[in-house]
Design a protein around this motif. Sequence first.
Motif: not given
Length: 346
Positions: A22-23, A26, A29-30, A65, A329
């Motif tokens: 999941t990290d 994220t 996406q960042e 994603n 994170q």
Amino acid sequence: MKVSVLNLLPLRQGQDYQAAMTDMVTLAQELEELNYHRLWIAEHHNMKSVASSATVLLMQHALANTNHIRIGSGGIMLPNHSPYIVAEQFGTLETLYPNRVDLGLGRAPGTDMVTARALRRTDDLNPHFAEDLAELAGYFYDSNPVHAYPAAGLALPFYILGSSTDSAYLAAKLGLPYAFASHFAPAMMEEAIAIYRRNFQASDSLDQPYVILGANAILADSNQEAQRLATTQLQSFLGIVTGQPNGLQPPLDSEEQVWQSYVEATKVPHFGPIAFQREDIIHREKMIVKQMSQVSLIGDSTTVSQQIQELKDRVEFDELIVNSYIYDQAAQIHSFALLKAAVDRF
């Protein structure tokens, strides 16, 4: 200058594998929001502290994603895999996500020899990298007797990964981009890149040499805070050196505290009436960790800009790809924002 990220998917203390994945999403996406050029995902096996064993599946998850950032393998350790299967898998990814997929290829096992034997189902653990690479390319050119669909005819970019001079010669001969792993094996950095540039032969895919340089990067709003965050990296490298990798640990107040904690966890040997001092115990480990982490960009944005310039003065590279051992994170993402600002000055 382009800047990109390599992700080993290390588990943070207390995390399970799902949380690490999941990290990863994220982070992807960042990085896309920050206009990073690419995200590469590593391949490692039999390492409890990282979640990067099924590289192609993780790439697909990241691609699904995100919208435009390039996603690649950093890399597929080709001796572990059938070139035919790699062609089918990456042909499928390229078909699903056109012009967003990179195929970075390495010759190392990405693990220990016992695990390599389990992966390859053979006692022949010698890499046949050049032959495997030629076979793999043939599936994309559709020039082999067997066809690999949907890879046949697709122009997927290949990148050669290396940590020594061997891969530099091969990348130069084939006219492919070369990514050097100076984020953990910087000893041959200058020599390997010089060999690659000196021997480069233009190809259909590349007319000039292209070097992607690996580095560690830890940035914060102050040099002091960056140094504190960097104690997580120190703990990670120390775990690798001592054969006790344990993922990302919370930062400590100082580098000295890391070594103090290590000594306290190590039985102090005696030789007759003589007890070894702390420096006697950690001297070897300090030297190895220092060598492995030599190419690390640590500080605020201004300081890291200076460090990048010093690195560019040492070796000619076209793109920077960074690994980041930061426990929190949010702090890691902030570090990448600061790094992008530092790189954009060049």
